[in-house]
Write a protein that holds these residues in place. Structure first.
Motif: not given
Length: 356
Positions: A222, A224-225, A286, A297, A313, A315
């Protein structure tokens, strides 16, 4: 039954996020009877069986409509813990059974299945990773299922562009290739992209060409998480750090134990977003797709279900294929659940996107 709705715009697409515990028709009915033109099912980290069965795959088969508008995407870590071994290995038959359970999900249906690699498929980042990923792809190809494909091929990084109708484009790439520290196809290979720079340029080009469509950028890791790989640790990990290795290992290490979560949260392991190589991948890609408004994403890696939005965006983390891990509801978190399961994106003719 409680259904929470979160509505957002993705460029020219209207996104409706449904947090629910319901059967398959609920999300579809909520879309105001708008005709579904594409359905994308996201399953990450599905690499082991539970008592000889695969509950998440069984749920997809039993509760989802698997028609010609449906695409099932396995987001890596298809085999724990070190990918597909040599066929002489004692664990080969067991590993093959796990793959078979996933790849049979759409048997007898017109639905399409794509399988992406993750770090565990690359021998968990070990020296045998390249051989392991080739074995896995060759096994998938050997089955000769007309509606199943392993991408990217030959250990290459990709990207692979797949058009899902007139309104959706899928871009797949192998994020572990970027992170892998050992032998892999690079400048001397026959891969279409041989370097990180070429990979970024190709992703940018595909995304730009499809900027008026909904673009799904899919890989295992990922971008982002709010889970473990994103640096989320609770007081429990500071006091009892060994519970991350084994959930019942409550050995108190109150001061020494803090070194582990602090170091991972600040610097990261090679599989964490904070690690310099991982962070560089996120930063470069990105930046390359920043101007594409309709891009989402999608990934696995963290063993939970998340929907995150920043200023640019959306995610989706869908890594609940067979394991669970903790996740935090941060400011950018629209939905998060530490549970097994999968995510479904449905795109309607009027450009509504429903995530459930």
């Amino acid at each position: 039954m409680v259904i929470k709705k979160h509505i957002f715009w993705i460029g020219g697409f209207l996104l409706l996020n449904l947090s629910l515990n319901a059967q398959r028709d609920t999300a579809r009915n909520t879309a105001a009877e708008d005709t579904i033109i594409q359905r994308i099912i996201l399953i990450g980290d599905a690499g082991q069986l539970t008592n000889g069965k695969h509950p998440v795959v069984d749920a997809v088969r039993n509760y989802m409509t698997l028609d010609k508008k449906t695409t099932i995407l396995f987001l890596g870590d298809n085999l724990y813990k070190a990918g597909l071994p040599d066929d002489q290995d004692l664990s080969y038959a067991q590993s093959r059974a796990v793959l078979d359970s996933q790849l049979s999900v759409a048997d007898g249906t017109p639905a399409k299945v794509y399988m992406l690699p993750g770090n565990h498929d690359w021998d968990n980042g070990g020296r045998g990773g390249y051989d392991a990923i080739i074995r896995q792809q060759l096994y998938v190809d050997f089955l000769r299922k007309s509606n199943v494909k392993y991408y990217p091929e030959d250990g290459c990084p990709g990207p692979v562009e797949v058009s899902l109708g007139n309104e959706v484009t899928l871009i797949m790439f192998d994020s572990q290739w970027w992170l892998h520290p050992h032998d892999k196809p690079e400048i001397e290979s026959d891969c279409p992209c041989k370097t990180r720079e070429e990979l970024v340029t190709q992703i940018e080009d595909i995304a730009a060409r499809n900027s008026k469509k909904l673009v799904l950028l899919a890989c295992h890791h990922p971008f982002k998480s709010n889970g473990t790989h994103g640096g989320y640790y609770t007081l429990k990990q500071h006091l009892f750090p060994l519970t991350d290795l084994k959930k019942n290992l409550y050995i108190p290490l109150p001061i020494l134990g803090s070194a582990y979560p602090i170091s991972r949260a600040v610097f990261g392991s090679p599989q964490d977003l904070k690690h310099p190589i991982y962070a560089d991948m996120v930063s470069q890609i990105s930046a390359a797709v920043k101007s594409v408004p309709n891009l989402v994403f999608v990934a696995g890696h963290d063993h939970n279900l998340q929907h995150i939005k920043d200023s640019t965006h959306h995610y989706i983390v869908s890594g609940g294929g067979c394991k669970i891990s903790r996740t935090s509801k941060a400011k950018n978190s629209l939905f998060n659940s530490s549970s097994t399961g999968f995510s479904v994106m449905e795109v309607s003719r009027s450009k509504n996107v429903t995530i459930s």
